[in-house]
Design a protein around this motif. Structure first.
Motif, mmCIF file in Angstrom:
data_model
loop_
_atom_site.group_PDB
_atom_site.id
_atom_site.type_symbol
_atom_site.label_atom_id
_atom_site.label_comp_id
_atom_site.label_asym_id
_atom_site.label_seq_id
_atom_site.Cartn_x
_atom_site.Cartn_y
_atom_site.Cartn_z
ATOM 1 N N GLU A 128 0.839 -1.205 0.000
ATOM 2 C CA GLU A 128 0.000 0.000 0.000
ATOM 3 C C GLU A 128 0.874 1.255 0.000
ATOM 4 O O GLU A 128 0.601 2.208 -0.728
ATOM 5 N N ALA A 129 1.934 1.245 0.793
ATOM 6 C CA ALA A 129 2.843 2.396 0.832
ATOM 7 C C ALA A 129 3.515 2.584 -0.523
ATOM 8 O O ALA A 129 3.623 3.720 -1.023
ATOM 9 N N GLU A 130 3.960 1.505 -1.135
ATOM 10 C CA GLU A 130 4.589 1.586 -2.451
ATOM 11 C C GLU A 130 3.597 2.097 -3.497
ATOM 12 O O GLU A 130 3.955 2.902 -4.364
ATOM 13 N N ARG A 131 2.352 1.653 -3.413
ATOM 14 C CA ARG A 131 1.325 2.102 -4.351
ATOM 15 C C ARG A 131 1.085 3.599 -4.201
ATOM 16 O O ARG A 131 1.009 4.338 -5.184
ATOM 17 N N ARG A 132 0.998 4.064 -2.941
ATOM 18 C CA ARG A 132 0.758 5.488 -2.704
ATOM 19 C C ARG A 132 1.937 6.330 -3.184
ATOM 20 O O ARG A 132 1.749 7.418 -3.734
ATOM 21 N N ILE A 133 3.150 5.838 -2.990
ATOM 22 C CA ILE A 133 4.335 6.553 -3.477
ATOM 23 C C ILE A 133 4.300 6.631 -4.996
ATOM 24 O O ILE A 133 4.544 7.692 -5.587
ATOM 25 N N ALA A 134 3.984 5.509 -5.648
ATOM 26 C CA ALA A 134 3.915 5.484 -7.116
ATOM 27 C C ALA A 134 2.837 6.440 -7.619
ATOM 28 O O ALA A 134 3.044 7.155 -8.611
ATOM 29 N N GLU A 135 1.687 6.480 -6.960
ATOM 30 C CA GLU A 135 0.625 7.401 -7.356
ATOM 31 C C GLU A 135 1.075 8.846 -7.188
ATOM 32 O O GLU A 135 0.790 9.698 -8.037
ATOM 33 N N ALA A 140 1.429 11.566 -10.155
ATOM 34 C CA ALA A 140 0.748 12.859 -10.086
ATOM 35 C C ALA A 140 1.752 13.996 -10.241
ATOM 36 O O ALA A 140 1.480 14.996 -10.927
ATOM 37 N N ASP A 141 2.911 13.856 -9.625
ATOM 38 C CA ASP A 141 3.963 14.858 -9.749
ATOM 39 C C ASP A 141 4.418 14.974 -11.196
ATOM 40 O O ASP A 141 4.597 16.081 -11.715
ATOM 41 N N GLU A 142 4.606 13.843 -11.846
ATOM 42 C CA GLU A 142 5.025 13.837 -13.253
ATOM 43 C C GLU A 142 3.977 14.502 -14.133
ATOM 44 O O GLU A 142 4.309 15.299 -15.024
ATOM 45 N N THR A 143 2.709 14.218 -13.889
ATOM 46 C CA THR A 143 1.625 14.827 -14.653
ATOM 47 C C THR A 143 1.624 16.335 -14.459
ATOM 48 O O THR A 143 1.500 17.101 -15.423
ATOM 49 N N MET A 144 1.762 16.770 -13.219
ATOM 50 C CA MET A 144 1.777 18.198 -12.927
ATOM 51 C C MET A 144 2.989 18.863 -13.580
ATOM 52 O O MET A 144 2.879 19.944 -14.158
ATOM 53 N N ARG A 145 4.144 18.211 -13.524
ATOM 54 C CA ARG A 145 5.357 18.762 -14.130
ATOM 55 C C ARG A 145 5.187 18.903 -15.646
ATOM 56 O O ARG A 145 5.526 19.931 -16.230
ATOM 57 N N ARG A 146 4.614 17.890 -16.282
ATOM 58 C CA ARG A 146 4.405 17.944 -17.740
ATOM 59 C C ARG A 146 3.417 19.052 -18.115
ATOM 60 O O ARG A 146 3.614 19.760 -19.101
ATOM 61 N N ARG A 147 2.352 19.189 -17.319
ATOM 62 C CA ARG A 147 1.380 20.250 -17.595
ATOM 63 C C ARG A 147 2.024 21.617 -17.435
ATOM 64 O O ARG A 147 1.782 22.529 -18.232
ATOM 65 N N PHE A 148 2.850 21.771 -16.419
ATOM 66 C CA PHE A 148 3.523 23.043 -16.192
ATOM 67 C C PHE A 148 4.479 23.347 -17.339
ATOM 68 O O PHE A 148 4.519 24.468 -17.854
ATOM 69 N N GLU A 149 5.255 22.347 -17.743
ATOM 70 C CA GLU A 149 6.209 22.553 -18.832
ATOM 71 C C GLU A 149 5.511 22.838 -20.159
ATOM 72 O O GLU A 149 6.048 23.537 -21.015
ATOM 73 N N ALA A 150 4.315 22.296 -20.337
ATOM 74 C CA ALA A 150 3.576 22.496 -21.593
ATOM 75 C C ALA A 150 2.816 23.818 -21.606
ATOM 76 O O ALA A 150 2.389 24.266 -22.678
#
Length: 86
Positions: free
Chosen positions: A43-50, A54-64
């Motif tokens: 569960e901890a690994e799943r939450r970290i991956a999520e 989410a961080d990657e998605t936010m970073r890509r949106r910001f860069e775009a």
């Protein structure tokens, strides 16, 4: 180390499982604790991956996103050499 369990439901469930599985109570408890530890770790690994996703998605949106004001930050803030607003 010894553990005392003063809970009728726990004792009843443990007695039922020992009778059903023909396994000793310490063996059952050890297996259940190992399973729970593995579940918590997964569960901890799943939450970290999520969170990373989410961080990657936010970073890509910001860069775009387009730059609203293309001026350099120094020009936008417009401070003089003394650090006062110009």
């Amino acid at each position: 180390m010894s553990i005392t369990i003063d809970n009728a439901e726990v004792e009843a469930l443990l007695a039922d499982l020992t009778a059903t599985t023909h396994r000793a109570a310490p063996d059952l408890l050890l297996e259940l604790l190992r399973r729970e530890r593995a579940r918590v770790e997964e569960e901890a690994e799943r939450r970290i991956a999520e969170g990373l996703a989410a961080d990657e998605t936010m970073r890509r949106r910001f860069e775009a996103s387009r730059i609203v004001d293309p001026r350099p930050i120094e020009e936008i803030l417009a401070y003089d050499e003394s650090g006062l607003p110009a």
